[in-house]
Motif scaffolding. Structure first.
Motif, PDB file in Angstrom:
ATOM      1  N   LYS A 124      36.098 -28.747 -54.417  1.00 33.50           N
ATOM      2  CA  LYS A 124      35.138 -29.225 -55.426  1.00 33.50           C
ATOM      3  C   LYS A 124      35.338 -28.469 -56.747  1.00 33.50           C
ATOM      4  O   LYS A 124      35.329 -29.062 -57.834  1.00 33.50           O
ATOM      5  N   GLY A 125      35.542 -27.159 -56.645  1.00 35.17           N
ATOM      6  CA  GLY A 125      35.793 -26.344 -57.836  1.00 35.17           C
ATOM      7  C   GLY A 125      37.092 -26.759 -58.520  1.00 35.17           C
ATOM      8  O   GLY A 125      37.178 -26.821 -59.748  1.00 35.17           O
TER       9      GLY A 125
ATOM     10  N   ARG B 269      36.575 -29.882 -60.531  1.00 41.85           N
ATOM     11  CA  ARG B 269      35.858 -29.581 -61.784  1.00 41.85           C
ATOM     12  C   ARG B 269      36.811 -28.936 -62.799  1.00 41.85           C
ATOM     13  O   ARG B 269      36.733 -29.227 -63.995  1.00 41.85           O
TER      14      ARG B 269
ATOM     15  N   ILE C  19      26.445 -18.327 -59.026  1.00 41.49           N
ATOM     16  CA  ILE C  19      26.576 -17.607 -60.302  1.00 41.49           C
ATOM     17  C   ILE C  19      25.925 -18.459 -61.404  1.00 41.49           C
ATOM     18  O   ILE C  19      26.622 -19.185 -62.134  1.00 41.49           O
TER      19      ILE C  19
ATOM     20  N   ASN D  18      30.517 -13.289 -50.049  1.00 40.14           N
ATOM     21  CA  ASN D  18      30.888 -13.816 -51.361  1.00 40.14           C
ATOM     22  C   ASN D  18      31.114 -15.325 -51.350  1.00 40.14           C
ATOM     23  O   ASN D  18      30.618 -16.038 -52.229  1.00 40.14           O
TER      24      ASN D  18
ATOM     25  N   PRO E 284      36.712 -21.814 -56.005  1.00 38.48           N
ATOM     26  CA  PRO E 284      36.532 -21.376 -54.612  1.00 38.48           C
ATOM     27  C   PRO E 284      36.897 -22.426 -53.566  1.00 38.48           C
ATOM     28  O   PRO E 284      36.984 -22.104 -52.386  1.00 38.48           O
ATOM     29  N   ASN E 285      37.068 -23.690 -53.973  1.00 34.30           N
ATOM     30  CA  ASN E 285      37.277 -24.769 -52.988  1.00 34.30           C
ATOM     31  C   ASN E 285      37.702 -26.056 -53.714  1.00 34.30           C
ATOM     32  O   ASN E 285      37.875 -26.063 -54.940  1.00 34.30           O
TER      33      ASN E 285
ATOM     34  N   ARG F 196      31.114 -17.234 -48.183  1.00 33.73           N
ATOM     35  CA  ARG F 196      30.626 -17.780 -46.921  1.00 33.73           C
ATOM     36  C   ARG F 196      31.751 -18.303 -46.021  1.00 33.73           C
ATOM     37  O   ARG F 196      31.617 -19.350 -45.377  1.00 33.73           O
TER      38      ARG F 196
ATOM     39  N   PHE G 198      34.446 -22.005 -61.643  1.00 35.96           N
ATOM     40  CA  PHE G 198      33.910 -23.260 -61.099  1.00 35.96           C
ATOM     41  C   PHE G 198      33.381 -23.043 -59.683  1.00 35.96           C
ATOM     42  O   PHE G 198      33.721 -23.767 -58.759  1.00 35.96           O
ATOM     43  N   VAL G 199      32.547 -22.019 -59.549  1.00 38.17           N
ATOM     44  CA  VAL G 199      31.902 -21.759 -58.258  1.00 38.17           C
ATOM     45  C   VAL G 199      30.590 -22.529 -58.212  1.00 38.17           C
ATOM     46  O   VAL G 199      30.223 -23.249 -59.164  1.00 38.17           O
ATOM     47  N   HIS G 200      29.855 -22.391 -57.114  1.00 42.63           N
ATOM     48  CA  HIS G 200      28.570 -23.078 -57.011  1.00 42.63           C
ATOM     49  C   HIS G 200      27.616 -22.525 -58.074  1.00 42.63           C
ATOM     50  O   HIS G 200      27.460 -21.314 -58.189  1.00 42.63           O
TER      51      HIS G 200
END
Ligand code: COA
Ligand code: ZN
Length: 303
Positions: free
Chosen positions: A86-87, A90, A57, A113, A83-84, A115, A51-53
């Motif tokens: 938001k991920g 999701r 990917i 990777n 990663p954060n 930021r 669930f990255v941006h």
């Protein structure tokens, strides 16, 4: 001869680490068929997606669709990268119960990777892990570039220990010591894992080893010698890392299963069914896979 374990736990990362680097779009249904075939082969844990941006990917932009269609009542444990915050949201919305957060032992790598510096990532992940655990999820923590960084070179063991301890202290239940560019040798595995094992239980340390230099199986044996029982692998040897140019895939699951079978170490994975799963993705990608066992079984199947 050191005392080796009777059984090990293989964490299949092919659907995430393996596919994330594939440039051609793969249909969601193909990914699901691949994942279900891996599940049918007996893999106990599968890292299904990320669930990255979606721009970071693009291949895994369908993570929500993949994850919601998994059988969440199955014995197989599903996992996805987050990663954060938001991920995490999701992942929760998709019904996942286990996530993986990922940082590194090198600022140069995390900057590229995700930021963030390593310290910033640990701050972000402390919040993510806390929220995940309140949502009754469990969390793995990756320490990427634990041996050599493609940007910063040799990594200090003390840095790997510090990052592992920080992830463990915030509530990760497993730390994946990762050779992102596949450059380590057995002596590196002993040095780093023995140092990390001073701070957390050896049975909660996993090895995530890419096979760029052909040392992954030797490194896995080195891990076995010092009591590691959790190993990541990618079906067919698929993969690479978009932020570590030239790195090849994780050690191939088939090659690992063959090794353990031959050594009498239980994995619960059926090599024939695993080959069928990898074949499904080899056909979709229309190419041969790097795994030695895949190539052997493939040659036998067309002979
Ligand atoms: N999923 C979807 N969208 C996300 C997101 C996530 N996990 N995280 C952030 N976004 C969105 C934000 O909502 C924001 O959208 P907006 O501009 O419409 O408001 C935008 O992305 C920018 O958010 P920001 O927090 O500034 O993110 P960023 O651009 O600094 O990117 C990461 C940081 C970590 C999200 C990104 O670098 C990433 O996904 N990296 C993963 C790399 C990877 O997977 N590597 C391989 C595995 S080792
Ligand atoms: Zn990897």
């Amino acid at each position: 001869m050191p005392k080796l374990p009777d059984a090990v736990h293989i964490i299949e990362v092919g659907p995430r680490d393996g596919l994330q680097n594939e440039p051609e779009h793969i249909a969601t249904d193909t990914k699901l068929a691949f994942i279900r075939a891996l599940q049918a082969a007996g893999l106990p844990t599968i890292e299904a997606t990320s669930f990255v941006h979606p721009k970071a990917i693009p291949q895994l932009a369908d993570s929500g669709a993949v994850a919601t269609q998994l059988d969440h009542s199955a014995a197989c444990e599903w996992m996805a990268l987050v990663p954060n915050d938001k991920g995490l949201q999701r992942a929760i919305d998709a019904g996942l119960k286990r996530i993986a957060v990922f940082t590194a032992a090198s600022d140069a790598f995390t900057e590229k990777n995700i930021r963030m510096s390593v310290a910033q990532s640990l701050e972000t992940f402390a919040g993510v892990v806390e929220q995940a655990r309140s949502a009754h999820m469990t969390v793995r923590g990756y320490v990427s570039t634990a041996f050599v960084c493609p940007y910063a070179g040799e990594i200090d063991t003390a840095k790997v220990v510090d990052v592992s301890k920080a992830l463990w202290a915030m509530g990760c239940d497993e730390i994946a010591i990762s050779d992102t560019i596949g450059a380590a040798a057995p002596t590196d595995i002993h040095r780093v894992v023995e140092a990390v094992a001073q701070a957390l239980p050896i049975d909660r340390i996993a090895l995530h080893l890419h096979d760029t230099y052909g040392t992954a199986l030797a490194n896995i044996y080195a891990g076995l010698e010092i009591g590691v029982t959790r190993f990541d692998a990618s079906a067919g040897g698929l993969g690479g890392c978009p932020y570590a140019k030239g790195a090849s895939g994780n050690v191939a699951t088939e090659d690992l299963v063959y090794l353990f079978d031959r050594m009498g170490i239980q994995t619960g994975v059926d090599l024939g069914k695993l080959f069928a799963a990898s074949n499904l993705i080899a056909k979709a990608l229309n190419r041969d896979l790097p795994s030695k066992q895949w190539q052997r079984l493939h040659a036998a199947s067309i002979a």
